[in-house]
Write a protein that holds these residues in place. Structure first.
Motif, PDB file in Angstrom:
ATOM      1  N   ASN A  84      35.152 -54.935  15.050  1.00 28.92           N
ATOM      2  CA  ASN A  84      33.984 -54.493  15.805  1.00 28.92           C
ATOM      3  C   ASN A  84      32.961 -53.985  14.801  1.00 28.92           C
ATOM      4  O   ASN A  84      33.143 -54.164  13.593  1.00 28.92           O
ATOM      5  N   TYR A  85      31.899 -53.349  15.254  1.00 33.64           N
ATOM      6  CA  TYR A  85      30.824 -53.070  14.310  1.00 33.64           C
ATOM      7  C   TYR A  85      29.912 -51.966  14.828  1.00 33.64           C
ATOM      8  O   TYR A  85      29.859 -51.670  16.028  1.00 33.64           O
ATOM      9  N   ASP A  86      29.214 -51.344  13.880  1.00 34.74           N
ATOM     10  CA  ASP A  86      28.133 -50.412  14.182  1.00 34.74           C
ATOM     11  C   ASP A  86      26.818 -51.066  13.797  1.00 34.74           C
ATOM     12  O   ASP A  86      26.744 -51.776  12.784  1.00 34.74           O
ATOM     13  N   ILE A  87      25.772 -50.797  14.577  1.00 36.68           N
ATOM     14  CA  ILE A  87      24.411 -51.130  14.175  1.00 36.68           C
ATOM     15  C   ILE A  87      23.588 -49.851  14.306  1.00 36.68           C
ATOM     16  O   ILE A  87      23.491 -49.268  15.381  1.00 36.68           O
ATOM     17  N   GLU A  92      19.760 -43.465  14.401  1.00 33.54           N
ATOM     18  CA  GLU A  92      20.142 -43.790  15.766  1.00 33.54           C
ATOM     19  C   GLU A  92      21.016 -45.048  15.806  1.00 33.54           C
ATOM     20  O   GLU A  92      20.695 -46.068  15.206  1.00 33.54           O
ATOM     21  N   TYR A  93      22.135 -44.960  16.546  1.00 34.06           N
ATOM     22  CA  TYR A  93      23.023 -46.105  16.713  1.00 34.06           C
ATOM     23  C   TYR A  93      22.574 -46.941  17.911  1.00 34.06           C
ATOM     24  O   TYR A  93      22.416 -46.422  19.016  1.00 34.06           O
ATOM     25  N   LYS A 231      22.016 -41.279   2.153  1.00 29.00           N
ATOM     26  CA  LYS A 231      20.782 -40.701   2.681  1.00 29.00           C
ATOM     27  C   LYS A 231      20.951 -40.302   4.147  1.00 29.00           C
ATOM     28  O   LYS A 231      20.407 -39.285   4.592  1.00 29.00           O
ATOM     29  N   TYR A 232      21.708 -41.109   4.884  1.00 28.07           N
ATOM     30  CA  TYR A 232      21.966 -40.795   6.290  1.00 28.07           C
ATOM     31  C   TYR A 232      22.772 -39.499   6.415  1.00 28.07           C
ATOM     32  O   TYR A 232      22.446 -38.632   7.240  1.00 28.07           O
ATOM     33  N   PHE A 233      23.807 -39.338   5.588  1.00 23.99           N
ATOM     34  CA  PHE A 233      24.589 -38.103   5.605  1.00 23.99           C
ATOM     35  C   PHE A 233      23.704 -36.907   5.241  1.00 23.99           C
ATOM     36  O   PHE A 233      23.839 -35.824   5.829  1.00 23.99           O
ATOM     37  N   GLU A 234      22.816 -37.089   4.277  1.00 22.94           N
ATOM     38  CA  GLU A 234      21.913 -36.009   3.899  1.00 22.94           C
ATOM     39  C   GLU A 234      21.003 -35.632   5.075  1.00 22.94           C
ATOM     40  O   GLU A 234      20.733 -34.440   5.298  1.00 22.94           O
ATOM     41  N   SER A 235      20.558 -36.613   5.847  1.00 25.94           N
ATOM     42  CA  SER A 235      19.696 -36.316   6.991  1.00 25.94           C
ATOM     43  C   SER A 235      20.447 -35.520   8.049  1.00 25.94           C
ATOM     44  O   SER A 235      19.865 -34.649   8.710  1.00 25.94           O
ATOM     45  N   ILE A 236      21.736 -35.802   8.231  1.00 26.48           N
ATOM     46  CA  ILE A 236      22.551 -35.030   9.170  1.00 26.48           C
ATOM     47  C   ILE A 236      22.660 -33.584   8.707  1.00 26.48           C
ATOM     48  O   ILE A 236      22.496 -32.642   9.498  1.00 26.48           O
TER      49      ILE A 236
END
Length: 249
Positions: A84-87, A92-93, A231-236
């Motif tokens: 399966n997959y994430d987009i 935002e997912y 970068k996504y983890f940093e934004s969280i």
């Protein structure tokens, strides 16, 4: 530019077997866990390559696609690889592989002894938000993301608590840390608590607010220190550091 990441979400049994010298067999079919459709290798590659087509034109080129592989299904005539997959677009997912129903859960405060003999509380009211990394020594994806996790720790160590929890015992963890830099606070022998907060598979990264709520759950960070995931983890983390962030604040 479309960003593609392929990671494995194999459960404990498979991950342990992958740590051995036996080569994992090559699948000749792929099963889409969202639809149960069976694809041959060429169809799978075409399908993955066209996932971005359902994204609005204004957002194309900004998508981050992560493919997750599960248990191999072996029959007499075929080896089938479920996937399966994430987009994700930015933060935002659009599609998410797993249902993280523990997002929003309030963690009951508990005290733990770290591998260094110190005491730490997880859950309840805290001075800092916390990132808990769930890992184990024989997990390839867990080990691969350690340099990126260390980079996060280096940047935010004065404002965020970084904790690594594993079911491995203290002796194994110490041996690993003697050979590898993993600069988190380490809590071994934590299977019961991992089952309480974790969704599996490994690695899993759980972001907790100052009020003890699980705000975000993410999979592996990957091994690229300049990757979009970092970068996504940093934004969280930046969101968790906001004065009003968190369920009950």
């Amino acid at each position: 530019m479309k960003i593609y990441t392929i990671i494995s979400i194999l459960t404990l049994t498979i991950l342990l077997s992958c740590s051995q010298k036996n080569k994992r067999p090559e699948p000749n079919f792929y099963r889409n866990l969202f639809t149960n459709e069976i694809l041959n290798k060429t169809e799978f590659e075409i399908f993955i390559g066209t996932l971005h087509q359902n994204i609005p034109d204004s957002l194309k080129g900004k998508e981050h696609l992560t493919i997750h592989f599960g248990f191999l299904e072996t029959t007499k005539d075929s080896i089938i690889q479920p996937f399966n997959y994430d987009i994700r677009i930015g933060n935002e997912y659009l599609v998410r592989a797993n249902n993280f129903d523990k997002i929003g859960m309030k963690i009951k405060p508990q005290k733990f002894n770290t591998i260094d003999g110190d005491s730490i509380q997880i859950g309840g009211q805290q001075l800092k938000p916390m990132l808990i990394n769930l890992w184990f020594i024989n997990c390839g994806g867990c080990v691969a993301e350690i340099p990126a996790l260390n980079k996060l720790k280096e940047k935010y160590s004065d404002r965020v608590d970084f904790v690594a929890m594993t079911f491995d015992d203290a002796k194994k963890v110490r041996k690993f840390l003697n050979r590898n830099d993993f600069n988190f606070i380490h809590i071994p022998n934590s299977e019961e608590f991992i089952n309480y907060i974790g969704s599996k598979p490994y690695p899993e990264n759980i972001f907790i607010s100052r009020n003890g709520f699980i705000e975000y759950i993410e999979g592996g960070l990957g091994g690229n220190l300049n990757d979009d995931n970092l970068k996504y983890f940093e934004s969280i983390i930046e969101k968790l550091l906001l004065p009003t962030r968190g369920n009950s604040q």
